[in-house]
Design a protein around this motif. Structure first.
Motif, mmCIF file in Angstrom:
data_model
loop_
_atom_site.group_PDB
_atom_site.id
_atom_site.type_symbol
_atom_site.label_atom_id
_atom_site.label_comp_id
_atom_site.label_asym_id
_atom_site.label_seq_id
_atom_site.Cartn_x
_atom_site.Cartn_y
_atom_site.Cartn_z
ATOM 1 N N MET A 1 -12.166 -6.879 -23.680
ATOM 2 C CA MET A 1 -12.811 -6.543 -22.313
ATOM 3 C C MET A 1 -11.311 -7.385 -21.131
ATOM 4 N N ARG A 2 -11.338 -5.954 -20.181
ATOM 5 C CA ARG A 2 -10.348 -6.572 -18.877
ATOM 6 C C ARG A 2 -11.333 -7.239 -17.501
ATOM 7 N N VAL A 3 -11.454 -8.087 -17.181
ATOM 8 C CA VAL A 3 -12.221 -8.692 -15.613
ATOM 9 C C VAL A 3 -11.136 -8.851 -15.090
ATOM 10 N N ILE A 4 -11.194 -8.530 -13.970
ATOM 11 C CA ILE A 4 -10.242 -8.712 -12.451
ATOM 12 C C ILE A 4 -11.685 -9.269 -11.303
ATOM 13 N N TYR A 5 -11.188 -10.246 -10.831
ATOM 14 C CA TYR A 5 -11.929 -10.943 -10.122
ATOM 15 C C TYR A 5 -11.193 -10.775 -8.684
ATOM 16 N N ILE A 6 -11.832 -10.760 -7.709
ATOM 17 C CA ILE A 6 -11.224 -10.124 -5.942
ATOM 18 C C ILE A 6 -12.270 -11.455 -5.068
ATOM 19 N N THR A 7 -11.732 -11.499 -4.813
ATOM 20 C CA THR A 7 -11.407 -12.861 -3.520
ATOM 21 C C THR A 7 -11.382 -12.505 -2.024
ATOM 22 N N ARG A 8 -12.275 -12.610 -1.371
ATOM 23 C CA ARG A 8 -11.491 -13.280 0.386
ATOM 24 C C ARG A 8 -11.079 -14.238 0.171
ATOM 25 N N ALA B 1 -10.243 -3.895 -4.191
ATOM 26 C CA ALA B 1 -11.123 -3.191 -4.734
ATOM 27 C C ALA B 1 -11.371 -1.798 -4.951
ATOM 28 N N LEU B 2 -11.420 -0.920 -3.765
ATOM 29 C CA LEU B 2 -11.204 0.082 -4.045
ATOM 30 C C LEU B 2 -10.190 0.869 -5.503
ATOM 31 N N SER B 3 -9.228 0.483 -4.807
ATOM 32 C CA SER B 3 -7.920 1.135 -5.573
ATOM 33 C C SER B 3 -8.279 0.668 -7.000
ATOM 34 N N SER B 4 -8.487 -0.818 -7.195
ATOM 35 C CA SER B 4 -7.964 -1.573 -8.955
ATOM 36 C C SER B 4 -9.368 -0.688 -9.285
ATOM 37 N N ASP C 1 -18.153 -11.485 -2.864
ATOM 38 C CA ASP C 1 -18.103 -10.491 -1.345
ATOM 39 C C ASP C 1 -18.942 -9.544 -2.133
ATOM 40 N N ILE C 2 -19.818 -9.758 -0.982
ATOM 41 C CA ILE C 2 -20.915 -8.308 -1.494
ATOM 42 C C ILE C 2 -19.872 -7.356 -1.146
ATOM 43 N N VAL C 3 -19.707 -7.037 0.012
ATOM 44 C CA VAL C 3 -18.453 -5.735 0.590
ATOM 45 C C VAL C 3 -17.879 -5.196 -0.454
ATOM 46 N N VAL C 4 -17.467 -5.945 -0.807
ATOM 47 C CA VAL C 4 -15.749 -6.056 -1.974
ATOM 48 C C VAL C 4 -16.315 -5.266 -3.255
ATOM 49 N N ALA C 5 -18.117 -6.494 -3.353
ATOM 50 C CA ALA C 5 -18.648 -5.475 -5.085
ATOM 51 C C ALA C 5 -19.161 -4.416 -4.630
ATOM 52 N N GLY D 1 -16.460 2.128 -10.111
ATOM 53 C CA GLY D 1 -16.283 0.721 -11.641
ATOM 54 C C GLY D 1 -17.610 0.082 -11.539
ATOM 55 N N GLN D 2 -17.297 -1.285 -12.482
ATOM 56 C CA GLN D 2 -18.468 -1.848 -13.267
ATOM 57 C C GLN D 2 -18.683 -3.077 -12.120
ATOM 58 N N VAL D 3 -19.504 -3.954 -11.813
ATOM 59 C CA VAL D 3 -19.101 -5.369 -11.243
ATOM 60 C C VAL D 3 -20.315 -5.982 -11.509
ATOM 61 N N VAL D 4 -20.173 -7.251 -11.608
ATOM 62 C CA VAL D 4 -21.337 -8.650 -11.738
ATOM 63 C C VAL D 4 -20.924 -9.537 -10.337
ATOM 64 N N TYR D 5 -21.618 -9.614 -9.414
ATOM 65 C CA TYR D 5 -21.970 -10.286 -8.361
ATOM 66 C C TYR D 5 -21.726 -11.552 -8.464
#
Length: 362
Positions: free
Chosen positions: A1-8, A72-75, A88-92, A100-104
């Motif tokens: 599994m590949r995990v991508i963490y995105i934060t502001r 988030a959109l492009s990735s 970040d809930i808007v990122v989710a 995509g699939q996300v864990v908030y």
């Protein structure tokens, strides 16, 4: 599994959010053999082993948030098999919108109409799951937003107990000499922020006890100066304030202590749903703990792993402290149990694996 963490969030800061995200990034990287990517504004200090994609830095939070959402959109469109993680809930929402699939990760209840609306919408999305940092917060999302156990995982914060092992093997006197701390008094240490309140409680440990030194480590120079003056005006010279220090040095202070002090009060807006990093670090240090038993902290900390007091009744600080002083064998036993609890239940690696397992459940 590949995990991508995105934060502001700015991860070059020293606050709890940055530390929590970087700790989870390290744990995901270790668990996934490098199949991990962190996306965040600006650069990272040090030389982290995991992959990092920097977003353009801005001092304006809305610009950082917008860039994180675009990422988030492009990735999510480019890597449809990846699992995304964010605080970040808007990122989710953007990840879900892009397929995509996300864990908030929730560390508080939502504030404002937009986050509340998004939670109600995302609760219906099959590719959305969330973790909360404590049981109390999980119950809030169940009652208010209708989340079920199938898409909600309570997961307290954690520590890296292995980082403390070399320090626990050293004599406390050697660590105190390294840190220029007194070696001839009982040493009580508190680490962390000062702005959340409670520093006035140090007086219950220091007053009338010249053979005891209380040392706080953390915060800005100005904050420490204010509290230094506060105690000087009250004639308590055995309370010291040390500004922010690197994480490695903080661990040395924690292991060098005879007792670690944890405080919180009802004045903190998140006392009921907090999962303080310092508490798990305290437990990993192997040092006895005197701490407030209030709100969600009680899910982890009780008299089996430390010495509790009620911050609504500050006199209980003195009572619990005196009990600690009279029962050194009990203090050692409780500290050993606290360390075992962290190793078995509250390590960052275990937390990361629990979230990965949860995300893979249908």
């Amino acid at each position: 599994m590949r995990v991508i963490y995105i934060t502001r969030a700015s991860l070059s800061a020293s606050g709890a959010q940055a530390r929590q995200i970087l700790s989870m990034a390290q744990a995901y990287h270790d668990r996934l053999a490098g199949q991990f990517l962190l996306i965040s504004p600006g650069g990272l200090s040090g030389n982290p082993p995991f992959a990092h994609r920097p977003l353009p830095w801005s001092a304006k939070q809305w610009q950082r948030y917008g860039r994180a959402c675009l990422a988030a959109l492009s990735s999510a469109r480019a890597e449809r098999s990846a699992l995304f993680v964010t605080r970040d809930i808007v990122v989710a929402f953007c990840v879900i919108f892009a397929g995509g699939q996300v864990v908030y990760e929730a560390h508080d209840q939502p504030h404002g109409w937009l986050p509340k609306t998004l939670f109600r919408l995302l609760n219906r999305a099959g590719r959305f799951k969330m973790t909360t940092n404590c049981l109390a917060l999980a119950e809030h999302y169940r009652k208010v937003y209708g989340f079920s156990d199938a898409n909600l995982l309570p997961a307290h914060n954690a520590a890296f107990p292995e980082a403390y092992a070399p320090l626990r093997a050293l004599p406390k006197a050697a660590l105190r000499q390294r840190l220029n701390l007194p070696t001839d008094t009982l040493l009580v240490v508190h680490t962390g922020s000062l702005y959340k309140g409670g520093a006035e409680l140090f007086a219950y440990l220091a007053r009338g006890r010249e053979q005891i030194t209380v040392v706080h480590v953390g915060g800005k120079d100005g904050e420490c100066a204010v509290w230094r003056d506060y105690y000087r005006e009250r004639g308590l010279s055995n309370v010291q304030f040390v500004p922010h220090r690197p994480a490695d040095t903080i661990r040395e202070y924690q292991v060098a202590a005879d007792l670690l002090f944890y405080m919180t009060t009802r004045h903190s807006p998140i006392y009921w749903c907090t999962s303080p990093l310092k508490l798990f670090e305290y437990m990993a240090s192997g040092t006895p703990i005197l701490g407030a038993n209030l709100g969600s902290v009680a899910e982890v900390f009780d008299d089996s792993v430390g010495f509790c007091f009620d911050p609504d009744r500050p006199e209980t600080i003195t009572q619990s402290f005196e009990y600690f002083l009279r029962h050194p064998d009990e203090a050692e036993r409780r500290a050993a149990k606290a360390l075992k609890e962290v190793e078995q239940h509250y390590s960052w690696h275990r937390r990361a694996q629990a979230i990965l397992d949860f995300a893979n459940q249908n």
